[in-house]
Write an enzyme that holds these catalytic residues in place. Structure first.
Site, PDB file in Angstrom:
ATOM      1  N   HIS A   1       1.116  -1.080  -0.233  1.00 46.16           N
ATOM      2  CA  HIS A   1       0.322  -0.023  -0.005  1.00 46.16           C
ATOM      3  C   HIS A   1       0.838   1.260   0.041  1.00 46.16           C
ATOM      4  CE1 HIS A   1      -3.342  -2.279   0.449  1.00 46.16           C
ATOM      5  NE2 HIS A   1      -3.547  -2.703   1.364  1.00 46.16           N
TER       6      HIS A   1
ATOM      7  N   ASN B   1      -2.586  -1.647   9.004  1.00 42.94           N
ATOM      8  CA  ASN B   1      -1.292  -2.286   9.874  1.00 42.94           C
ATOM      9  C   ASN B   1      -1.127  -0.126  10.126  1.00 42.94           C
ATOM     10  OD1 ASN B   1       1.088  -1.465   9.329  1.00 42.94           O
ATOM     11  ND2 ASN B   1       0.980  -2.056   7.682  1.00 42.94           N
TER      12      ASN B   1
ATOM     13  N   SER C   1      -3.930   1.634   4.566  1.00 43.72           N
ATOM     14  CA  SER C   1      -2.571   0.182   4.724  1.00 43.72           C
ATOM     15  C   SER C   1      -3.440  -0.602   5.959  1.00 43.72           C
ATOM     16  CB  SER C   1      -1.582   0.797   5.127  1.00 43.72           C
ATOM     17  OG  SER C   1      -1.164   0.320   6.649  1.00 43.72           O
TER      18      SER C   1
ATOM     19  N   HIS D   1     -10.772  -7.178   3.660  1.00 38.03           N
ATOM     20  CA  HIS D   1      -9.190  -7.298   4.088  1.00 38.03           C
ATOM     21  C   HIS D   1      -8.311  -7.923   2.988  1.00 38.03           C
ATOM     22  CE1 HIS D   1      -4.772  -7.137   4.674  1.00 38.03           C
ATOM     23  NE2 HIS D   1      -5.058  -5.879   4.906  1.00 38.03           N
TER      24      HIS D   1
ATOM     25  N   HIS E   1      -0.380 -10.614   1.007  1.00 35.02           N
ATOM     26  CA  HIS E   1      -1.367 -10.582   2.027  1.00 35.02           C
ATOM     27  C   HIS E   1      -1.668 -12.041   1.735  1.00 35.02           C
ATOM     28  CE1 HIS E   1      -1.888  -6.802   3.136  1.00 35.02           C
ATOM     29  NE2 HIS E   1      -2.103  -6.041   1.266  1.00 35.02           N
TER      30      HIS E   1
ATOM     31  N   THR F   1      -2.494 -10.207  10.944  1.00 29.50           N
ATOM     32  CA  THR F   1      -1.684 -10.184  11.403  1.00 29.50           C
ATOM     33  C   THR F   1      -1.127  -8.512  11.793  1.00 29.50           C
ATOM     34  OG1 THR F   1      -1.197  -9.837   9.228  1.00 29.50           O
ATOM     35  CG2 THR F   1      -1.068 -12.406  10.070  1.00 29.50           C
TER      36      THR F   1
ATOM     37  N   CYS G   1       3.726 -14.014   2.775  1.00 28.94           N
ATOM     38  CA  CYS G   1       4.281 -13.556   3.564  1.00 28.94           C
ATOM     39  C   CYS G   1       4.361 -15.244   4.530  1.00 28.94           C
ATOM     40  CB  CYS G   1       3.988 -12.280   5.237  1.00 28.94           C
ATOM     41  SG  CYS G   1       4.888 -12.400   5.708  1.00 28.94           S
TER      42      CYS G   1
ATOM     43  N   SER H   1       4.569  -0.448   5.447  1.00 30.14           N
ATOM     44  CA  SER H   1       4.212  -0.014   4.062  1.00 30.14           C
ATOM     45  C   SER H   1       5.736   0.710   3.539  1.00 30.14           C
ATOM     46  CB  SER H   1       3.062  -0.471   3.025  1.00 30.14           C
ATOM     47  OG  SER H   1       2.148  -0.128   3.802  1.00 30.14           O
TER      48      SER H   1
ATOM     49  N   GLU I   1      -6.101 -10.486   2.915  1.00 28.58           N
ATOM     50  CA  GLU I   1      -5.495 -11.077   3.706  1.00 28.58           C
ATOM     51  C   GLU I   1      -7.039 -12.152   4.276  1.00 28.58           C
ATOM     52  OE1 GLU I   1      -2.776 -10.109   7.004  1.00 28.58           O
ATOM     53  OE2 GLU I   1      -3.481 -11.443   8.242  1.00 28.58           O
TER      54      GLU I   1
HETATM   55  S1  SF4 Z   1       3.086  -7.015   8.574  1.00 32.84           S
HETATM   56 FE1  SF4 Z   1       3.753  -8.771   9.059  1.00 32.84          FE
HETATM   57  S2  SF4 Z   1       2.630 -10.575   8.407  1.00 32.84           S
HETATM   58 FE2  SF4 Z   1       2.414  -8.690   7.310  1.00 32.84          FE
HETATM   59  S3  SF4 Z   1       4.353  -8.709   5.696  1.00 32.84           S
HETATM   60 FE3  SF4 Z   1       4.822  -7.766   7.310  1.00 32.84          FE
HETATM   61  S4  SF4 Z   1       6.134  -9.667   8.252  1.00 32.84           S
HETATM   62 FE4  SF4 Z   1       4.670 -10.254   6.665  1.00 32.84          FE
END
Ligand code: SF4
Length: 288
Positions: free
Chosen positions: A44, A229, A227, A126, A76, A171, A98, A272, A128
């Site tokens: 992203h 996260n 994104s 999402h 993802h 994750t 991943c 990202s 993933e």
């Molecule tokens: S956030 Fe965690 S699960 Fe996602 S790509 Fe990065 S290491 Fe892998």
């Protein structure tokens, strides 16, 4: 008083994203004459996507019915059906899911196969989560995706009757979301198996950022608004201190007075967010 500006150690690319970006670039340099494409955006971040486009690596919005060369599956992951569709379209598949996402898929399959009513803690749309769900429902139709207790409430009788409940987590989810779901499920289940699959990189980034937030007047979170996260990080930190979420250094000027009024500023960034974007934010903050 001079400003104290800190950068989090865990800011920016996680190992899964770094691996994906480096591997795709290597793939192109090793196969300069081959069509190399990625199904969806590799990460992203529009600057990285543009850089890949300039190297001749295309991001496919959707899978064409016919193609050639190598099609990359991003970190993802994808559903087993999509893997088949890529092959049937004529591409060679290069799987960059991943390893941490693979572990969630495997755990979800294991729980579904072993008769647990599976709860996937995550956002249903999402990519993933779509892939985790698709892997699990091959083995059982007792699968729910939920990122809040409200969603689970609709299934409370079914969950109670089933007795065995298994939980896996997207994750990049927040631990507080997992905790609230586990609290809700505990009285319903005779047996509750929780696989905390929030990845180590996400946990470390959130833990470090929370500590920094406690000693900062302002937190700056850098990364795409798309994104998961990064947005979770901003959400968590805004409960602790004043927090702004920006995609690039240019947006800092919008928050001029907030920045001028803060003496202790800390910067973190999502998984990202590339190093050059973080560096330019740090430079611009120093100018303030
Ligand atoms: S956030 Fe965690 S699960 Fe996602 S790509 Fe990065 S290491 Fe892998």
């Amino acid at each position: 008083m001079p400003k104290n500006i800190k950068l989090a150690k865990c800011a920016g690319f996680c190992y899964g994203v770094r691996r994906a970006v480096e591997t795709v670039k290597n793939l192109k340099s090793e196969n300069p004459d081959k069509n190399i494409c990625v199904l969806g955006e590799l990460i992203h971040n529009s600057q990285v996507i543009n850089e890949l486009e300039n190297l001749g690596i295309k991001s496919l919005k959707e899978l064409p019915s016919n193609g050639d060369g190598i099609c990359v599956v991003r970190s993802h992951g994808e559903s087993p059906e999509v893997f088949e569709q890529i092959k049937n379209a004529g591409f060679e598949v290069f799987d960059l899911t991943c390893p941490d996402v693979k572990k969630v898929q495997q755990k979800a399959i294991e729980l579904a196969k072993n008769g647990y009513y599976l709860v996937i803690v995550g956002k249903a749309q999402h990519p993933e989560v779509v892939a985790i769900n698709a892997n699990a429902i091959q083995y059982s139709d007792k699968v729910i995706v939920a990122d809040s207790v409200d969603i689970l409430e609709q299934y409370s009788n079914e969950l109670k009757a089933h007795k065995k409940i298994g939980v896996v987590v997207q994750t990049t989810q927040m631990i507080s979301t997992l905790n609230s779901i586990v609290n809700y499920l505990t009285p319903l289940a005779k047996e509750l198996l929780i696989a905390n699959t929030i990845c180590g990189s996400t946990s470390a980034r959130q833990t470090e950022a929370k500590e920094l937030a406690k000693e900062s007047d302002l937190m700056v979170v850098v990364g795409s608004k798309k994104s998961a996260n990064t947005t979770h990080l901003a959400e968590i930190l805004s409960d602790i201190t004043k927090t702004i979420h920006i995609e690039t250094a240019d947006e800092l000027s919008i928050y001029k007075s907030l920045i001028n009024n803060a003496n202790r500023i800390s910067v973190t960034a999502g998984a990202s967010t590339p190093p050059n974007v973080i560096n330019s934010v740090m430079e611009k903050l120093q100018e303030f």
